[in-house]
Write an enzyme that holds these catalytic residues in place. Structure first.
Site, PDB file in Angstrom:
ATOM      1  N   CYS A  43       9.404   0.415   4.158  1.00 49.27           N
ATOM      2  CA  CYS A  43      10.736   0.254   3.574  1.00 49.27           C
ATOM      3  C   CYS A  43      11.927  -0.502   4.455  1.00 49.27           C
ATOM      4  O   CYS A  43      12.596  -1.260   3.861  1.00 49.27           O
ATOM      5  CB  CYS A  43      11.370   1.525   3.478  1.00 49.27           C
ATOM      6  SG  CYS A  43      11.225   2.841   4.725  1.00 49.27           S
ATOM      7  N   GLU A  70      12.476  -4.802  -4.462  1.00 50.00           N
ATOM      8  CA  GLU A  70      11.493  -4.419  -3.681  1.00 50.00           C
ATOM      9  C   GLU A  70      10.038  -4.775  -4.029  1.00 50.00           C
ATOM     10  O   GLU A  70       9.607  -4.317  -5.059  1.00 50.00           O
ATOM     11  CB  GLU A  70      11.881  -3.278  -3.117  1.00 50.00           C
ATOM     12  CG  GLU A  70      10.857  -2.977  -1.844  1.00 50.00           C
ATOM     13  CD  GLU A  70      11.009  -1.160  -1.474  1.00 50.00           C
ATOM     14  OE1 GLU A  70      10.776  -0.382  -2.650  1.00 50.00           O
ATOM     15  OE2 GLU A  70      11.115  -0.744  -0.513  1.00 50.00           O
TER      16      GLU A  70
HETATM   17  P1  NAD Z   1       7.787   7.036  -5.320  1.00 52.17           P
HETATM   18  O1  NAD Z   1       9.288   6.990  -5.622  1.00 52.17           O
HETATM   19  O2  NAD Z   1       7.074   6.688  -6.416  1.00 52.17           O
HETATM   20  O3  NAD Z   1       7.257   8.451  -4.842  1.00 52.17           O
HETATM   21  C1  NAD Z   1       8.070   9.303  -3.780  1.00 52.17           C
HETATM   22  C2  NAD Z   1       7.522  10.511  -3.901  1.00 52.17           C
HETATM   23  O4  NAD Z   1       8.263  11.154  -5.039  1.00 52.17           O
HETATM   24  C3  NAD Z   1       6.088  10.959  -3.934  1.00 52.17           C
HETATM   25  O5  NAD Z   1       5.807  12.358  -3.683  1.00 52.17           O
HETATM   26  C4  NAD Z   1       6.175  11.255  -5.752  1.00 52.17           C
HETATM   27  O6  NAD Z   1       5.093  12.131  -6.164  1.00 52.17           O
HETATM   28  C5  NAD Z   1       7.462  11.809  -6.046  1.00 52.17           C
HETATM   29  N1  NAD Z   1       7.782  11.539  -7.099  1.00 52.17           N
HETATM   30  C6  NAD Z   1       7.527  10.746  -8.121  1.00 52.17           C
HETATM   31  N2  NAD Z   1       8.163  10.770  -9.485  1.00 52.17           N
HETATM   32  C7  NAD Z   1       9.054  11.996  -9.029  1.00 52.17           C
HETATM   33  C8  NAD Z   1       9.879  12.693 -10.114  1.00 52.17           C
HETATM   34  N3  NAD Z   1      10.190  12.252 -11.109  1.00 52.17           N
HETATM   35  N4  NAD Z   1      10.506  13.638  -9.350  1.00 52.17           N
HETATM   36  C9  NAD Z   1      10.372  13.961  -8.197  1.00 52.17           C
HETATM   37  N5  NAD Z   1       9.414  13.481  -7.375  1.00 52.17           N
HETATM   38  C10 NAD Z   1       8.827  12.449  -7.856  1.00 52.17           C
HETATM   39  O7  NAD Z   1       7.582   6.254  -4.029  1.00 52.17           O
HETATM   40  P2  NAD Z   1       6.323   5.588  -3.387  1.00 52.17           P
HETATM   41  O8  NAD Z   1       5.589   4.699  -4.189  1.00 52.17           O
HETATM   42  O9  NAD Z   1       5.649   7.063  -2.978  1.00 52.17           O
HETATM   43  O10 NAD Z   1       6.918   5.057  -1.701  1.00 52.17           O
HETATM   44  C11 NAD Z   1       7.344   4.010  -1.690  1.00 52.17           C
HETATM   45  C12 NAD Z   1       9.002   3.775  -1.692  1.00 52.17           C
HETATM   46  O11 NAD Z   1       9.480   4.673  -0.700  1.00 52.17           O
HETATM   47  C13 NAD Z   1       9.488   2.284  -1.589  1.00 52.17           C
HETATM   48  O12 NAD Z   1      10.276   2.048  -2.256  1.00 52.17           O
HETATM   49  C14 NAD Z   1       9.942   2.444  -0.159  1.00 52.17           C
HETATM   50  O13 NAD Z   1      10.866   1.495   0.233  1.00 52.17           O
HETATM   51  C15 NAD Z   1      10.307   3.833  -0.065  1.00 52.17           C
HETATM   52  N6  NAD Z   1      10.551   4.375   1.402  1.00 52.17           N
HETATM   53  C16 NAD Z   1      11.558   4.857   1.888  1.00 52.17           C
HETATM   54  C17 NAD Z   1      12.046   5.058   2.986  1.00 52.17           C
HETATM   55  C18 NAD Z   1      13.625   5.344   3.682  1.00 52.17           C
HETATM   56  O14 NAD Z   1      13.364   5.961   4.626  1.00 52.17           O
HETATM   57  N7  NAD Z   1      14.403   4.833   3.144  1.00 52.17           N
HETATM   58  C19 NAD Z   1      10.781   5.518   3.940  1.00 52.17           C
HETATM   59  C20 NAD Z   1       9.438   5.093   3.183  1.00 52.17           C
HETATM   60  C21 NAD Z   1       9.426   4.792   2.103  1.00 52.17           C
END
Ligand code: NAD
Length: 481
Positions: A284, A381
């Site tokens: 990220c 992104e």
């Molecule tokens: P995602 O949003 O698809 O999923 C993240 C988490 O949320 C997972 O555990 C998923 O199961 C859960 N989730 C999905 N839908 C949900 C809902 N409707 N309600 C509640 N929970 C739900 O993200 P991803 O693909 O797992 O991760 C990548 C993203 O995370 C990228 O956008 C990246 O930039 C971001 N990220 C941000 C940071 C930060 O510190 N800002 C750190 C790491 C990753």
């Protein structure tokens, strides 16, 4: 069940016990797409059980006091340290980060998170002052049972980063790990048990985001929700948490600029730019938009291409590998979709731009020169090995370009001028700006995003305040003995 020779439970961890579900989902390794585990697929029932366990354990955990909780966290930190190789081996198979990075840096950071928060919670001094004939004090009260949701790109480390301040503050936790890499959080549950953390204080519900994740956020008994994931999911979480008026933090996506001025050390800048392909760009905080001063573009690009040529795509367990596969076939298709649309839009693909010849889930390190700053590939992104190349003429133009997306998580600047470092560093809208360095983190500093990169701050006392209800205690002076 054994993964990489390590015993891992595919079940939930609720109230100190392993709990199965009737339904299961397949967890595949990105390295060869083989099924690693059939993991328990939680829903409302499992979330309700876990929240109940966390609520039941809360009063005793909060009453233990900071010093005893800190002892638990230090024991847990020692156990993480003692198990680094096992956790790294499982995490590497599960989400394909380079195993040597996991061993040397990422998993040990989990132990550092627990130690840092043991120390920070213990060193808290209540603010005390006199006014209006009263003594005033700011008292931190543990908030209660909290929900934590983490993404797949660093599941163990990010889960400890959120869990450590919550437990240190006196909260109990229900963690929903990512469905594409759920296994290391199951190991974390084992370690909390071994550390003697009482049943119900730390719980794990495995499952799919739209099911277990959404059910967790919607549960009205949680006192906080801490989410890390994409900006799109962050909006859903924010909406759901708002229905219950539950405070939440959201650490979301990024589209960070890496700004290189003509007075910079080009070797260092180009090396760092090429490093943004690490973990296939699934970071990220990555500086994915290379913004280079026009007069330096040629020299910079020459060095950059040389550094990228040295990358080795391969198995993340091999020492020689520098670029591992993407997390999942769906994610590979998403990355492909972005680059194909960029091509169709008239953006210039300078290098890469296709699935790697080695097959599997590897995508070539890709550089795109966009037709316009409005191109989708600049503004959204990608979360893959895709960087953007743009040039600027003046410092003001550089800052304007850096600030031209709706994201604002992190930014990196290369310059040898102290005045410029200060000026540009202050002008860029991002939660973190690194100058002549990248990914250096002090755990007491605030971390978070601006715009669609997040709401709230983690790190240091900011996280401890989030997991506490702050109370002002005012006592009339000279009224008590
Ligand atoms: P995602 O949003 O698809 O999923 C993240 C988490 O949320 C997972 O555990 C998923 O199961 C859960 N989730 C999905 N839908 C949900 C809902 N409707 N309600 C509640 N929970 C739900 O993200 P991803 O693909 O797992 O991760 C990548 C993203 O995370 C990228 O956008 C990246 O930039 C971001 N990220 C941000 C940071 C930060 O510190 N800002 C750190 C790491 C990753």
């Amino acid at each position: 069940m054994s993964v990489a020779g390590v015993a891992v439970s595919p079940d939930h961890f609720i109230g100190g016990r392993r709990v199965a579900s009737d339904a299961r989902f397949e967890d595949r390794s990105p390295i060869d797409e083989q099924v690693l585990a059939e993991v328990a697929r939680g829903g409302v029932r499992e979330v309700e059980l876990a929240v109940e366990a966390a609520c039941a354990a809360f009063a005793d955990w909060a009453a233990l006091g900071v010093a005893v909780r800190a002892e638990h966290l230090r024991r847990l930190a020692d156990l993480v340290d003692a198990n680094v190789d096992r956790i790294a081996a499982v995490e590497c198979l599960d989400m394909a980060m380079l195993e040597r990075s996991l061993r040397a840096r990422v998993i040990p950071r989990g132990a550092r998170n627990f130690r840092a928060y043991a120390e920070l919670a213990e060193s808290y001094r209540e603010r005390v002052w006199s006014s209006n004939g009263t003594s005033n004090r700011v008292v931190r009260m543990p908030a209660g049972a909290v929900g934590v949701i983490t993404p797949w790109n660093a599941p163990f480390m990010l889960s400890t980063w959120k869990t450590a301040p919550a437990l240190a503050a006196g909260c109990t936790v229900v963690l929903k790990p990512p469905e594409w890499a759920p296994l290391s959080c199951s190991l974390l549950a084992d370690l909390t048990e071994e550390a003697g953390i009482p049943p119900g204080v730390f719980n794990v519900v495995q499952g799919i985001g739209e099911e277990a994740g959404a059910d967790l956020v919607a549960n009205g008994r949680l006192r906080r929700v801490s989410f890390t994931g994409s900006s799109q999911t962050g909006q859903l979480v924010a909406t759901s948490a708002a229905r219950n008026l539950v405070p939440f933090t959201a650490e979301l996506g990024g589209k960070g600029p890496l700004v290189v001025f003509a007075d910079a050390d080009f070797d260092a800048a180009a090396q760092k730019a090429a490093l943004q392909y690490d973990d296939s760009g699934q970071n990220c905080m990555a500086g994915t938009r290379l913004l280079v001063e026009e007069s330096a573009a040629g020299e910079f690009l020459e060095r950059f291409h040389r550094a990228v040529d040295a990358h080795v795509l391969g198995d993340p367990r091999d020492e020689a590998t520098t670029i591992s596969p993407l997390i999942h076939r769906d994610h590979l298709a998403r990355v492909e979709g972005f680059v194909d649309r960029a091509r169709a839009n008239g953006d210039r693909i300078v290098r890469g731009g296709r699935v790697a010849e080695i097959g599997g889930l590897w995508y070539e390190p890709t550089l795109v020169e966009p037709r316009s700053n409005d191109s989708e590939i600049v503004q959204q992104e990608v979360f893959g090995p895709v960087l953007i190349f743009q040039t600027f003429g003046t410092e003001d133009e550089a800052v304007a370009l850096a600030n031209s997306t709706r994201y604002g998580l992190a930014a990196t600047v290369y310059t040898s001028s102290a005045e410029r470092a200060e000026r540009v560093g202050r002008s860029i809208r991002a939660g973190t700006v690194w100058v002549n360095c990248f990914l250096v983190r002090d755990l007491t500093a605030p971390f978070g995003g601006i715009g669609i990169s997040g709401i709230g701050r983690e790190g240091g006392d900011y996280a401890l305040d989030f997991y506490s209800d702050l109370k002002t205690l005012q006592i009339q002076e000279d009224s008590t003995r």
